[in-house]
Motif scaffolding. Structure first.
Motif, PDB file in Angstrom:
ATOM      1  N   LYS A 151       2.466   9.111  -4.660  1.00 40.75           N
ATOM      2  CA  LYS A 151       3.415   8.682  -5.229  1.00 40.75           C
ATOM      3  C   LYS A 151       3.585   7.676  -5.573  1.00 40.75           C
ATOM      4  O   LYS A 151       3.636   6.837  -4.559  1.00 40.75           O
ATOM      5  N   ASN A 179       5.907   2.136  -3.605  1.00 45.63           N
ATOM      6  CA  ASN A 179       4.526   1.630  -3.643  1.00 45.63           C
ATOM      7  C   ASN A 179       4.165   0.859  -4.547  1.00 45.63           C
ATOM      8  O   ASN A 179       3.721   1.728  -5.697  1.00 45.63           O
ATOM      9  N   LYS A 236       1.484   7.395   1.784  1.00 45.02           N
ATOM     10  CA  LYS A 236       0.116   8.780   1.950  1.00 45.02           C
ATOM     11  C   LYS A 236       0.578   9.498   1.248  1.00 45.02           C
ATOM     12  O   LYS A 236      -0.737  10.500   0.881  1.00 45.02           O
ATOM     13  N   HIS A 270       0.664  -0.659   0.264  1.00 46.70           N
ATOM     14  CA  HIS A 270       0.281  -0.141  -0.075  1.00 46.70           C
ATOM     15  C   HIS A 270       0.719   1.262   0.118  1.00 46.70           C
ATOM     16  O   HIS A 270       1.904   1.431   0.013  1.00 46.70           O
ATOM     17  N   ASP A 271       0.111   3.057  -0.370  1.00 46.39           N
ATOM     18  CA  ASP A 271       1.245   3.352  -0.690  1.00 46.39           C
ATOM     19  C   ASP A 271       0.757   4.159   1.180  1.00 46.39           C
ATOM     20  O   ASP A 271       0.823   4.472   1.854  1.00 46.39           O
ATOM     21  N   TYR A 301       0.834   1.480  -6.687  1.00 40.11           N
ATOM     22  CA  TYR A 301       1.374   2.525  -8.667  1.00 40.11           C
ATOM     23  C   TYR A 301       1.563   1.715  -9.533  1.00 40.11           C
ATOM     24  O   TYR A 301       2.640   1.579  -9.459  1.00 40.11           O
TER      25      TYR A 301
END
Length: 280
Positions: free
Chosen positions: A139, A166, A136, A132-133, A169
């Motif tokens: 990017k 990340n 947050k 997960h990012d 993404y």
């Protein structure tokens, strides 16, 4: 060694594994110079990078506290060192853990006789690939390094960086495609043939499947042994604390004699005395 029933379950499980699963990633990258070179070249945007050495599940001991076991430890031909950690849980991808891993990497270099100014620490990169990012920011990648506030945040050249990738993404860039491939259970769905080729070997080739089974069984056995040793160490520590507390309660022995009787250090006796309200 697993029996036939356990081995069949393991083979079935391997078919569902993806590179974002850290246990599979560790086994997959063992002695995989080509695959690790691809990962580092894409993440660092350095097409000339060459990998010299890969060690999976490398453990670094710490006699004063918590030890660490790196998912993957890598050294390139320029002497730069990398710790790659694949994290599906946000809890294990904290900046504090990155700081700890980076400090433990330095212990591999700073040995007795190391001289500041004469000897040099190698540049180190701690790389967290997270499902997960975690930060947050929306990017694909985050680069973290120390700066000097009073010098307009000029970079401090301590050569110790932390990189968060990340994995959620997944655009059409080289990095986005690499992160896409980390979520592919089917090698035929991967963009990078270097990754797909080895994945097919471990999932579809009879010899490769057996080799992966053996690697997975070894990792699971090491995890079981580590759990046992942690429990054993805790039991010894608890016993030592009970002995020290009992002797402190009598107030008849010096700290030095208590330390000798409990087979521990005087500093540990003092710590227990202060925390237990038994100091004298």
């Amino acid at each position: 060694m697993a029996d036939d029933k356990d081995r069949s379950k393991l083979i079935e499980t391997i078919q569902h594994f993806r590179l974002i699963d850290d246990t599979y990633f560790n086994a997959y990258m063992d002695d995989n110079t080509k695959g690790m070179r691809l990962f580092l070249r894409v993440i660092l945007n350095d097409p000339a990078l060459e990998v010299l050495d890969i060690q999976t599940q490398r453990e670094v001991s710490n006699i004063y506290g918590r030890s660490v076991r790196f998912d993957v430890f890598v050294r390139d031909t320029a002497g730069v060192e990398y710790n790659l950690e694949v994290q599906r849980s946000d809890t294990w991808a904290t900046p504090e853990r990155a700081r700890f891993n980076s400090s433990m990497m330095d212990t591999l270099t700073v040995k007795k006789g190391f001289e500041w100014g004469k000897d040099h620490l190698p540049p180190v990169h701690v790389i967290f690939i997270t499902e997960h990012d975690v930060l947050k920011g929306g990017k694909p990648i985050y680069h973290s390094y120390r700066t000097i506030a009073e010098l307009d945040h000029q970079r401090l050249d301590d050569h110790a960086d932390v990189i968060y990738v990340n994995a959620s993404y997944q655009d059409d860039s080289a990095l986005g495609r690499l992160m896409h491939d980390m979520f592919c259970a089917n090698p035929d769905d991967m963009y990078y043939e270097e990754l797909a080729e080895r994945s097919r070997y471990f999932k579809k080739n009879e010899h490769g499947v057996m080799k992966m089974c053996e690697a997975m069984e070894k990792l699971m056995e090491e995890d079981r042994a580590e759990t046992f040793n942690k429990g054993l160490s805790k039991g010894i520590a608890d016993t030592t604390m009970k002995i020290v507390r009992n002797l402190l309660a009598g107030k008849e022995m010096s700290y030095e004699k208590i330390a000798k009787a409990a087979d521990t250090s005087v500093d540990e006796v003092i710590r227990i005395a202060n925390e237990s309200g038994l100091a004298y």
